[in-house]
Write a protein that holds these residues in place. Structure first.
Motif, PDB file in Angstrom:
ATOM      1  N   SER A 381       0.412  -1.633  -0.019  1.00 18.79           N
ATOM      2  CA  SER A 381       0.355   0.264   0.113  1.00 18.79           C
ATOM      3  C   SER A 381       0.588   1.176  -0.149  1.00 18.79           C
ATOM      4  O   SER A 381       1.053   2.182  -0.447  1.00 18.79           O
ATOM      5  CB  SER A 381      -1.651   0.092   0.737  1.00 18.79           C
ATOM      6  OG  SER A 381      -1.280   0.868   1.447  1.00 18.79           O
ATOM      7  N   THR A 387      -3.092   5.637   1.361  1.00 17.90           N
ATOM      8  CA  THR A 387      -3.373   6.075   2.935  1.00 17.90           C
ATOM      9  C   THR A 387      -3.617   5.488   3.801  1.00 17.90           C
ATOM     10  O   THR A 387      -3.752   5.508   4.843  1.00 17.90           O
ATOM     11  CB  THR A 387      -4.175   7.265   2.752  1.00 17.90           C
ATOM     12  OG1 THR A 387      -5.514   6.744   2.673  1.00 17.90           O
ATOM     13  CG2 THR A 387      -3.250   8.294   1.598  1.00 17.90           C
ATOM     14  N   LEU A 391     -10.910   3.361   1.947  1.00 20.81           N
ATOM     15  CA  LEU A 391     -12.210   2.590   2.321  1.00 20.81           C
ATOM     16  C   LEU A 391     -13.325   2.807   3.158  1.00 20.81           C
ATOM     17  O   LEU A 391     -14.173   2.582   3.150  1.00 20.81           O
ATOM     18  CB  LEU A 391     -12.013   0.935   2.178  1.00 20.81           C
ATOM     19  CG  LEU A 391     -11.518   0.158   0.527  1.00 20.81           C
ATOM     20  CD1 LEU A 391     -11.830  -0.954   1.452  1.00 20.81           C
ATOM     21  CD2 LEU A 391     -12.775   0.829  -0.571  1.00 20.81           C
TER      22      LEU A 391
HETATM   23  P1  ADP Z   1      -4.214   2.692   0.704  1.00 19.42           P
HETATM   24  O1  ADP Z   1      -4.964   3.655   0.505  1.00 19.42           O
HETATM   25  O2  ADP Z   1      -4.049   1.300   1.284  1.00 19.42           O
HETATM   26  O3  ADP Z   1      -5.393   1.703  -0.156  1.00 19.42           O
HETATM   27  P2  ADP Z   1      -7.886   1.565   1.127  1.00 19.42           P
HETATM   28  O4  ADP Z   1      -8.808   2.532   2.631  1.00 19.42           O
HETATM   29  O5  ADP Z   1      -8.394   2.170  -0.050  1.00 19.42           O
HETATM   30  O6  ADP Z   1      -6.213   1.786   1.983  1.00 19.42           O
HETATM   31  O7  ADP Z   1      -7.934   0.214   1.343  1.00 19.42           O
HETATM   32  C1  ADP Z   1      -7.568  -0.654   2.258  1.00 19.42           C
HETATM   33  C2  ADP Z   1      -6.603  -2.200   1.752  1.00 19.42           C
HETATM   34  O8  ADP Z   1      -7.647  -2.974   0.837  1.00 19.42           O
HETATM   35  C3  ADP Z   1      -6.044  -1.721   0.771  1.00 19.42           C
HETATM   36  O9  ADP Z   1      -4.305  -1.498   1.808  1.00 19.42           O
HETATM   37  C4  ADP Z   1      -5.620  -3.096   0.157  1.00 19.42           C
HETATM   38  O10 ADP Z   1      -4.570  -4.250   0.985  1.00 19.42           O
HETATM   39  C5  ADP Z   1      -6.754  -4.255  -0.318  1.00 19.42           C
HETATM   40  N1  ADP Z   1      -7.471  -3.307  -1.013  1.00 19.42           N
HETATM   41  C6  ADP Z   1      -8.712  -2.422  -1.693  1.00 19.42           C
HETATM   42  N2  ADP Z   1      -9.138  -2.034  -2.755  1.00 19.42           N
HETATM   43  C7  ADP Z   1      -7.881  -3.006  -3.162  1.00 19.42           C
HETATM   44  C8  ADP Z   1      -8.568  -3.759  -4.586  1.00 19.42           C
HETATM   45  N3  ADP Z   1      -8.990  -3.470  -5.349  1.00 19.42           N
HETATM   46  N4  ADP Z   1      -7.408  -4.986  -4.501  1.00 19.42           N
HETATM   47  C9  ADP Z   1      -7.189  -5.766  -3.766  1.00 19.42           C
HETATM   48  N5  ADP Z   1      -6.820  -5.221  -2.332  1.00 19.42           N
HETATM   49  C10 ADP Z   1      -6.797  -4.049  -2.379  1.00 19.42           C
END
Ligand code: ADP
Length: 431
Positions: A381, A387, A391
């Motif tokens: 990430s 960040t 999500l």
């Molecule tokens: P980040 O900024 O780390 O992407 P998010 O809150 O957007 O944080 O996502 C949290 C975590 O969910 C990510 O660190 C990643 O590990 C996982 N993740 C999110 N979207 C995907 C995706 N499309 N494929 C694989 N892993 C995902």
């Protein structure tokens, strides 16, 4: 016992007939003797029935008339039944008194509402919190909690979550109300004073928002200097690497601060997003352009707009939802992969989905994805400039639009993030 009484009754009747027949044969006038004896018997039965009737109609505690024969048996049966009934009543009074005392000792307000949400009963705490008096029984609860969100909560009828509202008499008091359906269309309403928790939550939120604001200006200064240093030919070669790393880190910090501010803003808003018409097709075309312009992007990026319908909500938040999901799919999918974005509408509402053929997520991790700063793979990430807040922002913004997030994924194969908006949030094109 009953049989012997009936035997004695029939025996007495036969004896009387025998005596009347004997008297008739000895003194003559047999039919008159028989008639007289039958009338005497009937008279006795009628008198007994009259006494029983008076006793039954009288006070439950009036003394028994002391009937004889079969009437005595009925009398003792009734006495027995009355005694049992008195005992049950006493038991019931005892239980209801205990219930009343325990309900009034509860630190939370408890109300009983009927199917029309009219108040049937309440404990002392509820009367203090909602300013209720005895004669308010029978009045609807929304006369006492007038908050439009609470009125809508009753109308919609989804009581799976408590609702936060304020006291009518003291608006500074925050209340959490939970409705538990029971019996035939009755509700137990639990009211809890959450003023302290709400205040602490606000202090925490304000602290994060203020700290993020305060950090933004020094970071902008640092970024500026680092940009200048990177462009300065006088800076020795050995510094190029560290300066680049410092720029990457300050960019990451800026992204985290901007996401924290976005989250604070979403939390500070009321629980429902507005109803502005938002052109989903327009939003997606901007996101598509940005996606196609990205470096090291997956080979195939497809957008399918299967409906021209838009959404009622906040454009900025909807953009943030769609953009975060597409950004994640692009970040976690290799250059040879595929990302498919789809917008469809059916009778269940609007559905936005982003499917990718990227790294995928272990099913055990899925429930935790929307937690703040939760990353399945921290290193990856960070490397992708994540960040860990994207999500969480998606979850909050979706909640404000009464929409649900659905995630399906399998490691090594890819993921699908779908947002389901209710039909009430859809709007026809024609902006
Ligand atoms: P980040 O900024 O780390 O992407 P998010 O809150 O957007 O944080 O996502 C949290 C975590 O969910 C990510 O660190 C990643 O590990 C996982 N993740 C999110 N979207 C995907 C995706 N499309 N494929 C694989 N892993 C995902």
């Amino acid at each position: 016992m009953t049989q012997s009484r009936w035997g004695r009754l029939i025996g007495g009747f036969l004896l009387m007939l025998a005596l009347a027949t004997f008297a008739g044969l000895v003194f003559g006038g047999l039919p008159w003797w028989l008639l007289a004896s039958a009338l005497a018997l009937l008279g006795w039965h009628l008198f007994s029935l009259y006494r029983l009737d008076r006793w039954l109609r009288g006070n439950m505690r009036s003394p028994a008339p002391g009937l004889r024969g079969v009437w005595g048996s009925i009398e003792s049966l009734v006495r027995d039944l009355r005694r049992r009934l008195r005992h049950r009543k006493a038991q019931f009074r005892n239980v209801s008194e205990q219930f009343r005392r325990s309900a009034s000792a509860l630190p939370d307000g408890v109300l009983i509402l009927d199917s029309e949400h009219a108040i049937q009963g309440f404990n002392e705490r509820a009367s203090q919190m909602l300013d209720l008096v005895r004669r308010d029984r029978g009045r609807r609860i929304d006369n006492f909690i007038r908050d439009p969100e609470f009125v809508n909560f009753l109308k919609v009828g989804d009581f799976s979550q408590p609702i936060l509202t304020r006291s009518r008499s003291e608006p500074d008091i925050h209340l959490s109300c939970l409705l538990v359906p029971y019996g035939e269309q009755q509700y137990l309403m639990l009211v809890r004073d959450v003023t302290v928790q709400t205040r602490m939550e606000r202090v925490r939120r304000d602290f994060v928002a203020n700290a993020s604001h305060e950090l933004r200006s020094p970071l902008t200064v640092l970024n500026g200097y680092l940009d200048n240093m990177a462009d300065d030919p006088e800076i020795q070669d050995g510094w190029a690497g560290p300066i680049d790393e410092m720029r990457r880190q300050t960019t990451r910090m800026t992204a985290i601060i901007s996401d924290l501010l976005e989250l604070s803003r979403l939390e500070a808003e009321s629980s429902r997003a507005g109803q502005n018409k938002v052109d989903v097709a327009g939003l997606l075309s901007v996101i598509r352009k940005d996606a196609l312009a990205r470096e090291n992007r997956p080979e195939v990026i497809e957008f399918f707009l299967e409906s021209s319908q838009g959404l009622l909500g906040e454009e900025r938040e909807l953009h943030s939802i769609f953009n975060n999901l597409v950004d994640n799919a692009l970040k976690y999918t290799g250059t040879s992969g595929r990302v498919t974005v789809r917008w469809t509408v059916d009778e269940e509402g609007g559905h936005f989905s982003v499917a990718d053929t990227g790294v995928g997520i272990d099913p055990d991790e899925i429930p935790r994805l929307t937690e703040r700063f939760y990353r399945v793979d921290r290193g990856r990430s960070r490397l992708k400039g994540g960040t860990g807040l994207g999500l969480s922002i998606v979850k909050y913004a979706l909640q404000r639009h009464q929409a649900q997030l659905e995630v399906t994924s399998s490691p090594g194969e890819g993921s699908r993030f779908s947002c389901h908006f209710p039909p009430g949030r859809l709007c026809n094109p024609g902006f």
